[in-house]
Design a protein around this motif. Structure first.
Motif: not given
Length: 348
Positions: A140-160
């Motif tokens: 829980v604490v690790g997620h709250l720290r806001g680390d990015y998921l995946g590698g440095p080139d990982t992105v997600i696409h959402s509307p806009g």
């Protein structure tokens, strides 16, 4: 008086409600948060309880409380981590923190109350083999720290938008406002090693002693000795404090009966886990101040959290908060950080 110096004053309420009509009780608890803020309390905390007449989701309740208050810290003590999905819990807490403009204080603990009833309903698979302890809290604490998921080139696409994935909304600083409710030496050492703030209340484990005060002092020493050099955290002490200076005769009698009914459990360790309970502080402000001044644990901890009893009525909670605010806390050196704020809505 000389002795303890309290720099932060908060209260913890159970959030009682009726089985067949929960709405009014929850509304009264929200009004109690407003009342505490108007009195100048620094923090207002809610218990999280499952299968009981109390708040089952502290994040949801505190999101509502954040819209009814402006300044007071909003805390939960404590969320049993065994029932929670770490990422989803972090999402809910982060959203509640953003909505409250950064006032959330997150109390966590291990354990699963009512596990035999709820374990199979909450978890898929053989939950008894899952890590439902410290590792789950750390996630829980690790997620709250806001680390990015995946590698440095990982992105997600959402509307806009195209973005790197991480917990959203990200609440900056919330990971540093996580508290651990520790009652055992191993627990407080782990919390210190993780840099978590420490909650210690009126229930501890008698690992080396039959004396509550000695056991709690041992916990504080173990926590402080384990903290990394230069690491700054917060420690808060919980005590059941019930002054009756402004109460009527019938209410005073009710308070005395409440304390009398719980006194026997303070005389010796209880159960196989050797649980130790602190005596409830019930009486006049003068009597309570004498006992607080003689308590070496109070002298060690700068933050005091008033633990309100279960199943009291709203007017009794308000009377207790009023008496503590005006008759006890100032004598412990506490001063409100800001002037009381006006009510956001009328309280009836």
């Amino acid at each position: 008086m000389t002795g303890p110096t309290i720099t932060s004053l908060a209260f913890l309420t159970p959030g009682n409600f009726l089985d067949d009509d929960p709405g009014p009780g929850l509304e009264e608890t929200l009004q109690l948060f407003e009342f505490g803020e108007r009195l100048g309390f620094d923090g207002a905390w809610i218990r999280q309880r499952h299968l009981e007449h109390g708040v089952g989701s502290a994040a949801v309740f505190l999101a509502a409380a954040g819209q009814r208050t402006r300044r007071v810290e909003l805390g939960t003590a404590v969320i049993p981590i065994g029932y929670e999905n770490p990422f989803r819990l972090a999402e809910d807490l982060s959203l509640a923190d953003v909505l409250s403009q950064g006032r959330l204080q997150v109390g966590l603990s291990t354990g699963m109350p009512h596990a035999e009833l709820l374990g199979d309903l909450v978890h898929d698979g053989e939950w008894r083999s899952f890590d439902l302890s410290y590792g789950r809290v750390a996630k829980v604490v690790g997620h709250l720290r806001g680390d990015y998921l995946g590698g440095p080139d990982t992105v997600i696409h959402s509307p806009g938008t195209t973005q790197r994935p991480r917990l959203q909304p990200y609440a900056a600083g919330l990971a540093d406002r996580v508290w651990y409710g520790g009652g055992r030496l191993r627990s407080v050492r782990w919390a210190a090693g993780q840099g978590l703030n420490l909650l210690t209340g009126n229930v501890v484990s008698g690992e080396r002693t039959d004396d509550f005060t000695t056991a709690q002092l041992d916990l504080l020493t173990a926590y402080e000795d384990t903290l990394a050099a230069g690491r700054r955290t917060r420690t808060a002490l919980g005590r059941v404090i019930v002054p009756f200076d402004t109460a009527d005769a019938a209410t005073r009698a009710r308070y005395r009966a409440y304390a009398k009914g719980r006194h026997e459990r303070t005389l010796a360790p209880q159960g196989p886990k050797r649980t130790l309970f602190a005596p409830d502080l019930v009486g006049t402000a003068e009597q309570i101040l004498e006992r607080l001044a003689a308590d070496p644990v109070v002298a060690r901890v700068p933050e005091l959290r008033l633990e309100l009893p279960y199943e009291f009525h709203r007017e009794e909670y308000e009377q207790i908060l009023y008496d503590v605010r005006h008759l006890i806390a100032p004598e412990l050196g506490w001063r409100p950080a800001q002037p009381p704020v006006p009510a956001l809505r009328a309280v009836t």
